[in-house]
Motif scaffolding. Structure first.
Motif, PDB file in Angstrom:
ATOM      1  N   SER A 115       0.812  -1.036   0.070  1.00 37.03           N
ATOM      2  CA  SER A 115      -0.029  -0.009  -0.069  1.00 37.03           C
ATOM      3  C   SER A 115       0.683   1.401  -0.009  1.00 37.03           C
ATOM      4  N   ARG A 116       0.307   2.217  -0.890  1.00 34.46           N
ATOM      5  CA  ARG A 116       0.933   3.371  -0.817  1.00 34.46           C
ATOM      6  C   ARG A 116       0.721   5.078   0.257  1.00 34.46           C
ATOM      7  N   THR A 117      -0.777   4.851   0.022  1.00 33.25           N
ATOM      8  CA  THR A 117      -1.328   5.024   0.723  1.00 33.25           C
ATOM      9  C   THR A 117      -1.277   4.336   2.420  1.00 33.25           C
ATOM     10  N   GLY A 118      -1.011   3.697   2.417  1.00 29.51           N
ATOM     11  CA  GLY A 118      -1.073   3.424   4.391  1.00 29.51           C
ATOM     12  C   GLY A 118      -2.242   3.233   4.773  1.00 29.51           C
ATOM     13  N   THR A 119      -3.767   2.774   4.114  1.00 24.61           N
ATOM     14  CA  THR A 119      -4.707   2.314   4.212  1.00 24.61           C
ATOM     15  C   THR A 119      -5.226   0.712   3.348  1.00 24.61           C
ATOM     16  N   ILE A 120      -5.717   0.299   3.725  1.00 26.63           N
ATOM     17  CA  ILE A 120      -5.517  -0.971   3.601  1.00 26.63           C
ATOM     18  C   ILE A 120      -7.229  -1.402   3.825  1.00 26.63           C
ATOM     19  N   GLY A 121      -7.932  -1.996   3.051  1.00 21.99           N
ATOM     20  CA  GLY A 121      -9.471  -2.398   2.349  1.00 21.99           C
ATOM     21  C   GLY A 121      -9.114  -3.649   2.927  1.00 21.99           C
ATOM     22  N   LEU A 122      -9.708  -4.922   3.745  1.00 20.55           N
ATOM     23  CA  LEU A 122     -10.357  -6.126   3.827  1.00 20.55           C
ATOM     24  C   LEU A 122     -12.065  -5.764   4.119  1.00 20.55           C
ATOM     25  N   LEU A 123     -12.779  -6.481   2.686  1.00 21.24           N
ATOM     26  CA  LEU A 123     -13.867  -6.350   1.769  1.00 21.24           C
ATOM     27  C   LEU A 123     -14.493  -8.106   2.120  1.00 21.24           C
ATOM     28  N   GLY A 176      -9.663   6.091   1.318  1.00 16.12           N
ATOM     29  CA  GLY A 176      -7.691   6.157   0.919  1.00 16.12           C
ATOM     30  C   GLY A 176      -7.166   5.121   0.768  1.00 16.12           C
ATOM     31  N   ALA A 177      -7.911   3.422   0.619  1.00 18.66           N
ATOM     32  CA  ALA A 177      -7.879   2.286   0.654  1.00 18.66           C
ATOM     33  C   ALA A 177      -7.405   2.350  -1.322  1.00 18.66           C
ATOM     34  N   ASP A 178      -5.671   1.401  -0.960  1.00 20.02           N
ATOM     35  CA  ASP A 178      -5.286   1.651  -2.263  1.00 20.02           C
ATOM     36  C   ASP A 178      -5.168   0.417  -2.905  1.00 20.02           C
ATOM     37  N   VAL A 179      -5.577  -0.548  -1.890  1.00 19.47           N
ATOM     38  CA  VAL A 179      -5.240  -1.963  -1.933  1.00 19.47           C
ATOM     39  C   VAL A 179      -6.289  -2.532  -1.120  1.00 19.47           C
ATOM     40  N   VAL A 180      -6.615  -3.532  -1.458  1.00 17.42           N
ATOM     41  CA  VAL A 180      -8.148  -4.343  -1.054  1.00 17.42           C
ATOM     42  C   VAL A 180      -8.349  -5.628  -1.305  1.00 17.42           C
ATOM     43  N   PHE A 181      -8.286  -6.388  -0.331  1.00 21.25           N
ATOM     44  CA  PHE A 181      -8.865  -7.666  -0.915  1.00 21.25           C
ATOM     45  C   PHE A 181      -9.604  -7.953  -0.624  1.00 21.25           C
ATOM     46  N   ALA A 182     -10.505  -8.657  -0.915  1.00 21.61           N
ATOM     47  CA  ALA A 182     -12.019  -8.706  -1.511  1.00 21.61           C
ATOM     48  C   ALA A 182     -12.056 -11.078  -1.054  1.00 21.61           C
ATOM     49  N   LEU A 183     -12.654 -11.139  -0.187  1.00 22.66           N
ATOM     50  CA  LEU A 183     -13.139 -12.729   0.110  1.00 22.66           C
ATOM     51  C   LEU A 183     -14.469 -12.509   0.055  1.00 22.66           C
TER      52      LEU A 183
END
Lengths: 303, 515, 356, 347
Positions: D165-173, D226-233
């Protein structure tokens, strides 16, 4: 909340409201001609599939929209044959039609799309509209094409219904089929045309759901949106202008459901997801239902 | 500025119908009827109910397709695609007994509707309005062009219909029982209007079963009977008696055994200052008081829409009265449910059986006992006694001469007359104490009418008090001890059998005279 | 030729006169089977093999049979839940939500009522009946007080109920030991027994058959049934005949919805044993075509059986021949469309024959 | 609806005949069963899915699908796939396969645990294999499980997401808020915080596995946060997440299977669970007669990251590789804390 949030919210509301608008218009067009179009959910589902398939196989999302329109016509023919010409019970026909269309769309989707490939259609946007339109489309970029179409249709239908001659004829078929018949109108023809138009609008709602929102198809993806459109018509007292606000309200319910979760209250997200439906019910409870066109739902039999 | 629409005489059409046949199920509504109407005449089409007058004219107007026969307009045979639209463009217009108006649209919109085209987005409203206004004045109509049709009086609605036809340029007008809903005065005005129309070159076909009107207005009279054309005669060469003879099949006199019972002096049903209606609108029933004794038939006359329906429904309990009392044999039933009123012997013959008289999907037997299903012998502890139901049905079928394959067929399979017999039978069975009878013989043929009238009188002589609402003044005169006349929700006159007078009744119905 | 034609006409007329909706239902089912046959062929499978696979999947072995019978229970009760209100003039499309709420209510009782098994079972069944009725109460109230069309409101309730159920099974009712969204399994003593014991026949089957018979008796043989049909046939006429129309309507709708709730309770206590993701399938929705085709409680029982067979067998058809199971949805709607079309068409032809 | 009438009885009789015919048709046909004892019969296996169309569903099922293909193509097995089987009907379906003489019935989904426990004791001749989380084995001789340690899987995922992640925020979905996802996400959250203490993790649940529009809306919201990386399960609805990611310039980490070809411009990488390897293990053991009643604990050796395909700088890739290697070796002392769904949802 800052302005940015509101703008984003507004766009999300418009996105969610667009399919509803099409469906509601499709219902309104029919009810104003005296036909209850319960089958709009089925037309929408069929339109959603046709739009995706059309866009994937031709590579052009605008042709996907055309495919949806054709499918809507087909659905309209079936419904018109059933409810106008035979005529069979309109509510029962609509509900059965919805069931069939869930099955047929899933079935066709599986038949045509075998193997491990996922169907992603190109999204519908102004870019593909053609070069000569560019000066215009650049300005419109923020409003998706189908949303714009829906807005134009809402205004168009409003004007057509309430300030033109054909609108008067159209309404009279829904108000009193007998009077319209006596005035020389072919009630059956008007009603079947309305149903064709209504089904096409429903199918466009499906296209708005797919090409205008997420350009792919999954089984039964309409998830009752056609019925929310139906409720919007009742809630909007059979007037396009009021109906528009009803659709916005229900669209807002949908957009809000996710935003509420993102606020991070930690509540089970399903409580928020009940919002669009609860909002619809609450709206009905508060406002109640006005009288629709007098002859809506009554079959017209020619001797 | 009177606007003379068009020189009619050039375009006036002659109509020829030849060998027209039309059946509804097993019933031959029209049996090889041939009719010719010349331009510029007023033709009365007379006959009993069900003689086929309306059917013949709806065929002419293109609403019904005949099974057989030819139709020639101005000498040219019409095609298979004959429709109201084509009829109208040929100059034929029809005004139905039940108006073909859209209640939620304005007068102007209704008048314009047939003129509008799907291809014409913007009709010239202003020009149309001016012409319609002029036409309306020319014929002496006072119509609010922007008022909703649903809100104006029945007489005015009829004017809207006529205006609509004239505005389309109809030179051939068909009017189906136009006076049924009018006061005698309005009727006279209408007949006078017909004369004016003829003077301008219009042709008029007047469907009626009232001979007086036919003779007052028509040039020629055509008599239909049971789907067959009996004769066509010029008015001046015949008499009402002769025409009446042609209308009915055999010599029949309605009042053979209708002897009214001696009425008792006590009161069975007393109504005081009954008010029905909503605040912000004209009250439908505005302080009606009346009383009926046992063995008495009291008639209620009035032009349709003057509160009779509402009064009847309030008495039965279908409407909530705002004020006033209804006392049945000493008990105030104002607050009672319909069921309780039924239990105490109040019965109801609704004016429209399809609306609230019967359930078409239920069988004859079930309909017959629907209002008594909770009491013995038809049920015990909530379970139906089907044998008792069958017995009651068999009795009714025999007594009332109901034509049905079995008591267990749905009511929808019966003909209208037989349905009405069942509805009346239900109300008169089990010794009612009060009967509210609304238009009990409407739409029935002669024999059914006679039979039902006889049963009503018989019911009264067995002790019932009967309140009879009817639009047929003759029926009231024949059956009633007393008659009340309603106008705008009030009882404006009361007459005794000794001084029944059609002229006075007519004046009372139009609100011009109070007793 | 004209002879036979006219005889055919008379036949047809007689058919119409007797209003053989059962014949029509049978015909439309046959036509739909034909359509099913064609679809299977289109999907590239041998139709005979596919249908055999379907029937084997529905009947072969105790588990299959037991599942089919349980499906039958759910579909029959859902069908009655549509039929009874329909006869009173209320189109209950909300059977699915009522069924789900019934299951949730039964689960709450089983999980939280500290009572011996028979008592808890009785309480759970009561709870599911009440929950079903309560779920229909909102659309009913909106109809009576607001004139709101129940077709839309009951569907809204379906979606709301489904989400509420999910909130429950992923929240307060979540089985702590499970990896997916579900309630804990019903403890052994608290399940609906089989009858005869050890057989594959759930006792709820007898209840469902009994309820269908009871509904038939109620509708055709009792005063209430007569009133109910009168209210559905012509509300105004029923009112004029002294029937308390609203009360009859309320009773009919609550009765129907209670049956849907009971279906949920039965399935939870006797078959699925958990209220979990997707546990309720589409039983409530299937009730609609079943009611329309069945036409009477006994018809619902019969058509319900056929639909149960299709529902269970379709998985095995899909597994063995590759024909998509989605075909079952086609088969749920198509007979109704054909039925409506045939009915209306014959009515027309009947008129036409009469007229000649 | 219907009315009583004389013809009814006849029609009822007709329908009953139809019903009986149905029943007869449904009876077992000996000819349809495989002849016992015929030599060199291929192994007959059946896999039961609760979703339809596993070949196109979410990553988890597609990994299973790849395993099925391996069984068919590498081992020559006959594999029957039952799809769209609701949990309530799994037992009946599995029993049906067992009765039809199948050698192995495979459950790829922990939601089928009940059916596994219920059916296997009744058919001791058939192997029943769970290819998902299993805490204990059923009471039957021929049962086995390949049970992945999804916490460890989550940890590896967390490392990759936090580091890329560049923004420092990641998403978990997550599709539906169920315990297994909470368990996996807990691992991800803890690992992400461990390797990047300033990381912000936003967790959301769609409430549905299939609703693409809902997936799109909620992914878009994560991107807005702000999430630029999201893990989608999730399930088929993930297509909506791709759309949102594309529109917002974020990237999705796929679950269980390399989803790159789904949306080349939206996929950052995929956190692979090597299910085909689990299926191959099973096949080898079965054919070698070594399959026994036990739970195989599927650990870090079965997890790996798919190629980033240049989506992040090489330096980042190297850093992630290094961390993953240390994780595999057990050198990262990440605390093992399981969060509740409510805690995960709190911002």
């Amino acid at each position: 909340m800052e302005l940015d949030w509101w703008l984003d919210f507004l766009l999300a509301v418009l996105r969610a409201a667009t399919p509803l608008l099409f469906c509601a218009l499709g219902v309104l067009a029919c009810e104003r001609a005296g036909i209850l179009n319960i089958g709009v959910e089925g037309s929408m589902l069929a339109g959603a599939l046709a739009a995706v398939l059309g866009a994937v196989f031709t590579g052009n999302p605008w042709l996907g929209v055309a495919a949806a329109i054709l499918t809507g016509l087909l659905a309209g023919l079936v419904l018109a044959g059933m409810t106008v010409y035979l005529p069979a019970d309109q509510i029962a026909t609509g509900i059965a039609f919805n069931l069939v269309s869930i099955g047929v769309t899933s079935f066709i989707y599986r038949l045509l799309v075998e193997g491990g490939v996922r169907l992603m259609a190109p999204s519908l946007n102004w870019g593909q509209a053609g070069g000569w339109l560019e000066p215009l489309t650049a300005r419109l970029a923020i409003i998706p094409p189908l949303t714009l179409l829906a807005l134009i249709l809402v205004i168009g239908v409003q004007v057509l219904l309430f300030s033109t001659g054909p609108g008067l004829l159209w309404r009279s078929v829904g108000e009193s089929a007998r009077a319209a018949h006596a005035a020389g109108l072919s009630v059956l023809r008007v009603r079947s045309l309305a149903l064709l138009g209504g089904s096409v609008l429903g199918a466009l709602g499906g296209a708005a759901l797919t090409l205008g929102w997420v350009p792919t198809f999954v089984d039964n993806m309409t998830m009752g949106r056609g019925f929310i459109g139906l409720a919007a018509v009742y809630f909007g007292r059979w007037r396009p202008d009021l109906m528009f606000f009803a659709c916005l309200l229900f669209g807002a319910g949908e957009a809000l459901a996710f935003r509420a979760q993102a606020m991070g209250a930690g509540l089970n997200p399903y409580y928020y997801l009940m919002l669009p439906y609860v909002l619809t019910l609450a709206a009905v409870a508060i406002v109640g239902m006005a009288m629709g066109p007098r002859d809506a739902g009554k079959p017209f039999l020619r001797g | 500025m009177p606007i003379n629409l068009n020189p009619i005489s050039d375009t006036a059409v002659a109509v020829q119908m030849e060998g027209i046949c039309k059946s509804f199920g097993p019933v031959k509504a029209l049996d090889s009827v041939s009719l010719t109407v010349e331009p510029g005449e007023i033709r009365a089409l007379v006959g009993e109910n069900g003689a086929g007058k309306t059917t013949l004219m709806t065929v002419l107007y293109g609403m019904l397709r005949p099974d057989r026969g030819q139709l020639r307009i101005a000498g040219r045979e019409v095609g298979r695609d004959w429709s109201p639209k084509r009829a109208m463009s040929a100059g034929i217009g029809m005004i139905h007994q039940h108006f073909s108006l859209v209640p939620n649209h304005t007068v102007l919109e209704n008048v314009l509707m047939p003129q509008l085209r799907w291809t014409r987005l913007r009709p010239e409203w202003a020009r149309h309005r001016k012409t319609v206004q002029g036409l309306s004045e020319q014929y002496g109509f006072a119509l609010p062009l922007d008022g909703q049709v649903g809100a104006i009086s029945v007489g005015q609605q009829q004017q809207v219909e006529i205006l609509k036809m004239l505005y389309q340029g109809a030179s051939f007008l068909i009017m189906d029982e136009p006076t049924a809903v009018l006061t005698p005065q309005q009727t006279d005005a209408l007949l006078a209007l017909l004369g004016r129309l003829r003077a301008q070159g219009h042709t008029v076909v007047l469907i009626t079963h009232k001979l007086a009107e036919a003779f007052a207005a028509a040039d020629n009279i055509t008599v239909l009977r049971r789907g067959k054309l009996i004769t066509t005669v010029p008015c001046e060469h015949t008499t009402p008696q002769a025409v009446a003879g042609a209308m009915v099949e055999r010599d029949w006199s309605g009042d053979v055994d209708l002897r009214l019972p001696e009425r008792e002096t006590s009161w069975r049903l007393e109504v005081k200052d009954l008010v029905v209606g909503e605040d912000h609108r004209q009250l439908e029933v505005d302080g009606v008081s009346l009383a009926i004794g046992p063995r008495e038939i009291v008639g209620v006359a009035g032009v349709a829409g003057n509160g009779q329906t509402e009064l009847a429904e309030a008495l039965v309990g279908l409407r909530i009265a705002r004020a006033g009392t209804v006392v049945l044999a000493g008990q105030d039933l104002s607050a009672w449910s319909i069921a309780r009123r039924l239990q105490s012997g109040l019965r109801y013959i609704p004016e429209n059986r399809h609306l609230n008289g019967m359930v078409a999907d239920l069988t004859l037997a079930e309909n017959l006992i629907l209002d008594r299903s909770e009491s013995p012998p038809f049920s015990a502890r909530g379970v139906l006694n089907r044998r008792a139901m069958g017995r009651a049905a068999a009795e009714t079928i025999a007594d009332y001469d109901v034509r049905t394959p079995s008591p267990d067929v749905p009511m929808s399979h019966l003909s209208g007359g037989n349905q009405q017999r069942v509805v009346v039978a239900r109300a008169l069975a089990s010794r009612p104490r009060v009967v509210i009878a609304c238009q009990p013989t409407r739409g029935l043929d002669i024999s059914a009418t006679a039979y039902i009238r006889k049963r009503l009188v018989q019911c009264a002589s067995e002790g019932a008090a009967i309140l009879l609402f009817s639009s047929e003044i003759e029926e009231l005169i024949q059956l009633c001890h007393r008659m009340l006349v309603m106008y705008r929700g009030r009882v404006v006159g009361e007459l005794d059998a000794s001084n029944f007078d059609t002229a006075i009744i007519g004046l009372m119905m139009s609100g011009q005279v109070a007793s | 030729m004209p002879m036979s034609l006219s005889r055919a006409g008379t036949r047809l007329r007689r058919l119409m006169k007797t209003r053989t909706s059962i014949t029509l239902a049978g015909m439309s089912l046959l036509f739909s089977l034909l359509a099913l046959w064609i679809c299977v062929y289109l999907a590239g499978a041998d139709p005979y093999e596919a249908l055999t696979a379907m029937f084997r999947g529905a009947f072969q072995g105790r588990w299959a049979l037991r599942t089919t019978l349980s499906e039958w229970v759910a579909i029959t009760l859902s069908g009655l839940a549509v039929l009874i209100p329909y006869r009173a003039g209320f189109f209950n499309v909300g059977g699915q939500g009522q069924l789900e709420m019934g299951g949730v209510a039964a689960a709450v009782v089983i999980m939280h009522l500290p009572a011996p098994p028979p008592l808890a079972l009785a309480a759970a069944l009561t709870a599911c009946v009440l929950a079903g009725a309560l779920t229909a109460g909102i659309p009913l109230l909106l109809r009576l007080s607001r004139g709101a069309s129940e077709v839309t409101t009951t569907i809204m309730m379906n979606f709301a109920a489904m989400r509420f159920m999910y909130a429950m099974i992923t929240g307060p009712l979540q089985d702590p030991g499970a990896w997916y969204g579900t309630t804990p399994i019903v403890p052994a003593g608290y399940r609906l027994p089989l009858f005869p014991p050890g057989s594959g026949i759930p006792v709820s089957l007898f209840a469902a058959v009994g309820l269908a018979l009871g509904a038939w008796w109620l509708l055709s043989r009792t005063v209430f049934g007569l009133h109910l049909r009168a209210v559905g046939g012509n509300r105004a006429a029923a009112a004029a005949a002294g029937i308390a129309v609203d009360r009859v309507l309320i009773k009919a709708v609550l009765m129907g919805a209670a049956l849907a709730g009971l279906a949920g309770g039965f399935q939870y206590l006797g078959h699925t044993l958990r209220v979990a993701e997707g546990w309720s399938k589409t039983w409530g929705l299937v009730g609609i075509p079943v009611a329309l085709l069945g036409g009477s409680p006994l018809g619902v029982l019969l058509v319900g059986f056929l639909f149960a067979v299709l529902e269970t067998g379709s998985r095995s058809m899909q597994a063995l021949t590759g024909v998509p199971a989605a075909l079952v949805f086609v088969f749920q709607g198509l007979p109704v469309l054909i039925y409506l079309a045939l009915g209306a068409g014959l009515r027309r032809m009947g008129d036409a024959v009469d007229a000649k | 609806m219907s009315k009583k009438h004389p013809g009814m009885r006849r029609v009822l009789a007709g329908l009953s005949v139809l019903l009986v015919m149905t029943l007869v048709a449904g009876c077992p046909r000996p000819a349809a069963q495989p002849a016992p004892g015929a030599e060199k019969d291929p192994v007959q296996a059946a896999v039961i899915f609760s979703i339809v169309n596993p070949a196109r569903a979410g990553g988890w099922d597609r990994a299973d699908w790849a395993g099925i293909l391996a069984l068919r193509e590498e081992f020559g097995w006959t594999v029957t796939v039952a799809e769209g089987v609701p949990y309530g009907q799994v037992a009946a379906t599995a029993a049906g396969f067992a009765e039809a003489g199948y050698d192995i019935v495979i459950f790829p989904d922990a939601g089928m645990t009940d059916a596994w426990h219920e059916v296997s004791p009744k058919y001791p001749k058939t192997w029943f294999v769970m290819m998902s989380m299993a805490e204990r084995l059923p009471d039957s001789p021929r049962v086995a499980a390949w049970s992945p340690d999804l916490y460890a899987y989550g940890q590896m995922l967390g490392v990759a997401a936090a580091k890329s992640s560049r923004t420092g925020t990641i998403g978990l979905l997550g599709g539906v808020p169920v315990p297994v996802i909470a368990y996996l996400f807990s691992g991800a959250v803890e690992a992400a915080r461990f390797v990047r203490p300033d990381i912000r993790v936003v967790t959301n649940f769609v409430g549905d596995w299939v609703d693409v529009t809902a997936h799109r809306e909620i992914t878009a919201l994560q991107v807005r946060e702000g999430a630029d990386v999201v893990f989608a399960l999730t399930g088929p609805g993930i297509l909506g997440s791709y759309e949102a990611a594309k529109a917002g310039g974020a990237r999705i980490i796929g679950h269980a299977w390399d989803l790159h070809e789904d949306a080349p411009d939206a996929i950052l990488t995929s956190m692979i669970l090597d299910k085909p390897r689990m299926y191959r293990d099973l096949a080898r053991q079965f054919e070698g007669g070594m399959l026994e009643k036990k739970t195989v604990h599927v650990g870090v050796e079965y997890f790996k990251l798919a190629d980033f395909r240049g989506a992040v700088p090489q330096a980042t890739v190297d850093a992630i590789d290094q961390l993953v290697t240390r994780l595999r070796a057990g050198e990262l002392p990440i605390p093992r804390v399981v969060h509740s769904i409510d805690d995960l949802l709190k911002r």
